[in-house]
Enzyme design. Structure first.
Site, short mmCIF file in Angstrom:
data_model
loop_
_atom_site.label_atom_id
_atom_site.label_comp_id
_atom_site.label_asym_id
_atom_site.label_seq_id
_atom_site.Cartn_x
_atom_site.Cartn_y
_atom_site.Cartn_z
N ALA A 1 -44.46 50.06 0.35
CA ALA A 1 -45.37 48.92 0.39
C ALA A 1 -44.83 47.88 -0.58
CB ALA A 1 -46.77 49.38 -0.01
N GLY B 1 -44.50 54.02 1.13
CA GLY B 1 -44.99 53.66 2.47
C GLY B 1 -43.91 53.79 3.54
N GLU C 1 -43.93 57.32 4.45
CA GLU C 1 -45.21 57.57 5.13
C GLU C 1 -45.20 57.02 6.56
OE1 GLU C 1 -47.27 55.77 1.77
OE2 GLU C 1 -48.51 57.55 1.59
N GLU D 1 -44.87 57.07 -5.90
CA GLU D 1 -46.09 56.39 -6.33
C GLU D 1 -46.59 56.77 -7.71
OE1 GLU D 1 -45.55 57.54 -3.33
OE2 GLU D 1 -46.19 56.08 -1.83
N1 DAK Z 1 -41.67 45.98 -2.66
C1 DAK Z 1 -41.25 44.71 -2.83
N2 DAK Z 1 -39.94 44.37 -2.95
C2 DAK Z 1 -39.04 45.37 -2.92
C3 DAK Z 1 -39.41 46.73 -2.75
C4 DAK Z 1 -40.82 47.02 -2.61
N3 DAK Z 1 -41.26 48.25 -2.41
N4 DAK Z 1 -38.30 47.47 -2.77
C5 DAK Z 1 -37.27 46.62 -2.94
N5 DAK Z 1 -37.70 45.34 -3.04
C6 DAK Z 1 -36.92 44.13 -3.24
C7 DAK Z 1 -36.44 44.02 -4.68
O1 DAK Z 1 -37.45 43.45 -5.50
C8 DAK Z 1 -35.26 43.10 -4.53
O2 DAK Z 1 -35.71 41.77 -4.38
P1 DAK Z 1 -34.95 40.54 -5.09
O3 DAK Z 1 -34.94 40.86 -6.54
O4 DAK Z 1 -33.57 40.53 -4.48
O5 DAK Z 1 -35.78 39.34 -4.74
C9 DAK Z 1 -34.67 43.52 -3.19
O6 DAK Z 1 -35.72 44.20 -2.49
C10 DAK Z 1 -33.50 44.48 -3.33
O7 DAK Z 1 -33.94 45.56 -4.16
P2 DAK Z 1 -33.13 46.07 -5.44
O8 DAK Z 1 -32.38 44.94 -6.08
O9 DAK Z 1 -34.06 46.84 -6.28
O10 DAK Z 1 -32.06 47.02 -4.74
P3 DAK Z 1 -31.38 48.32 -5.36
O11 DAK Z 1 -30.32 48.72 -4.41
O12 DAK Z 1 -30.98 48.09 -6.80
O13 DAK Z 1 -32.51 49.43 -5.37
C11 DAK Z 1 -34.35 50.68 -4.41
C12 DAK Z 1 -33.06 49.88 -4.14
C13 DAK Z 1 -35.00 51.02 -3.04
C14 DAK Z 1 -33.99 52.00 -5.14
C15 DAK Z 1 -35.30 49.85 -5.30
O14 DAK Z 1 -35.44 48.57 -4.69
C16 DAK Z 1 -36.64 50.46 -5.43
O15 DAK Z 1 -36.82 51.40 -6.20
N6 DAK Z 1 -37.62 49.87 -4.73
C17 DAK Z 1 -39.00 50.30 -4.84
C18 DAK Z 1 -39.20 51.61 -4.13
C19 DAK Z 1 -40.61 52.10 -4.30
O16 DAK Z 1 -41.05 52.41 -5.41
N7 DAK Z 1 -41.29 52.17 -3.17
C20 DAK Z 1 -42.65 52.69 -3.17
C21 DAK Z 1 -43.56 51.54 -3.27
S1 DAK Z 1 -45.20 52.09 -3.54
C22 DAK Z 1 -52.11 52.05 -0.73
C23 DAK Z 1 -51.43 52.38 0.35
C24 DAK Z 1 -50.07 52.54 0.29
C25 DAK Z 1 -49.37 52.35 -0.86
C26 DAK Z 1 -50.07 51.99 -1.96
C27 DAK Z 1 -51.43 51.81 -1.91
N8 DAK Z 1 -53.52 51.90 -0.70
C28 DAK Z 1 -54.29 52.80 0.12
C29 DAK Z 1 -54.16 50.87 -1.42
C30 DAK Z 1 -47.96 52.52 -0.87
C31 DAK Z 1 -47.25 52.41 -2.00
C32 DAK Z 1 -45.81 52.32 -1.99
O17 DAK Z 1 -45.12 52.33 -1.02
#
Ligand code: DAK
Length: 271
Positions: free
Chosen positions: A73, A118, A121, A141
């Protein structure tokens, strides 16, 4: 949104392409690693509603580029949400994921890179998962101060084992494609360039079978998994019975019984 005569659809973040009886949905937000913001979720919902179910027999869901399927997400969008907005965002996601899970025809997730939060998921909401060698799965998360919110605690425990799901979720540790294959989270792993062709081949294999029977199998498996075995068998009986008197069933069985080996099987007609 543009729906072309071919059935292809163009939106800001979703591409939908139709080839024969197979539709491919591509989440196209490569700059943010295809992270799911509200607009992506809205467009995905609209795309699913627009699928021509008369002529489409299988869907493929993938992400744009070679790095990421869906990196979760959108953390930027989520970071400022109030409790009420968080709940609304969660509902939007859950509604789309359920729509995908209950979609009448099978959906294959072709996981072409990161499938985190997400992203993992949404892949688990699909019927079948295959991935590229660079795919990475995880539920990070708890490191962000939240629980998985799009069904991760529920679907991962059902798909792998409760112990493995708990380990992945509590530790927030990512796993690579080979481990995802070993624990049964994906059915197969391919070199990146072979992933979509493999998904298309599998989809074509599904599409050539009797469509009513395939749909009923999906419903029987999904609905049966929610109840005990006695009720599940009744669900199967009903859906088995529903196949009879269809043109597909009559033709499929008549073709088998016809001893003329020269005869070529006609495509099923969805009726
Ligand atoms: N959201 C927004 N932007 C993201 C992103 C994300 N999840 N993942 C990557 N990006 C963006 C980065 O900010 C970056 O943007 P710029 O800085 O270039 O503008 C671009 O994508 C490239 O990312 P990186 O520079 O970080 O690339 P790397 O190769 O260094 O790293 C990575 C790749 C996938 C390891 C890293 O980007 C990363 O750790 N990303 C986050 C992964 C993550 O934690 N995903 C889980 C998100 S939490 C809910 C329902 C569902 C959810 C929550 C609540 N409710 C019921 C309310 C779900 C939650 C989630 O999914």
């Amino acid at each position: 949104m543009i729906i072309k005569e071919s059935g292809d659809i163009d939106m800001e973040f979703i591409l939908y392409e139709v080839k024969g009886a197979v539709g491919t949905i591509t989440i196209n937000r490569e700059k943010a690693l295809n992270a799911l913001n509200s607009k992506v979720l809205d467009e995905l919902s609209v795309t699913l509603d627009a699928v021509d179910l008369e002529n489409t027999r299988c869907l493929i869901l993938t992400g744009a580029g070679e790095k990421s399927f869906v990196a979760g997400a959108d953390i930027g969008e989520m970071s400022t949400l109030t409790k009420a907005e968080g709940e609304a965002f969660g509902k939007k996601g859950n509604d789309v994921f359920r729509k995908l899970e209950n979609f009448p025809i099978p959906v294959i997730a072709a996981v072409n890179g990161f499938a985190l939060g997400g992203g993992c998921e949404i892949a688990m909401s699909c019927d079948i998962r295959i991935c590229s060698e660079n795919a990475v799965f995880g539920q990070p998360e708890v490191g962000l101060g939240i629980t998985p919110g799009f069904g991760g605690t529920q679907r991962l425990a059902r798909l792998v084992s409760p112990g493995m799901a708990k380990q992945m979720i509590y530790t927030a540790r990512n796993i690579k494609a080979d481990e995802a294959y070993r624990i049964g989270l994906v059915n197969a792993v391919y070199p990146q360039e072979e992933l979509i062709p493999a998904a298309e081949k599998m989809a074509a294999g599904i599409a050539k079978n009797a469509p009513i029977a395939v749909r009923n199998c999906k419903k029987a498996i999904n609905d049966g998994l929610q109840v005990d075995i006695d009720q599940a068998i009744v669900i199967e009986e009903k859906l088995f019975g529903d196949c009879f008197e269809t043109e597909d069933q009559r033709y499929g069985m008549a073709f088998f019984l016809d001893k003329n080996k020269e005869k070529v099987k006609e495509p099923f007609k969805n009726c």
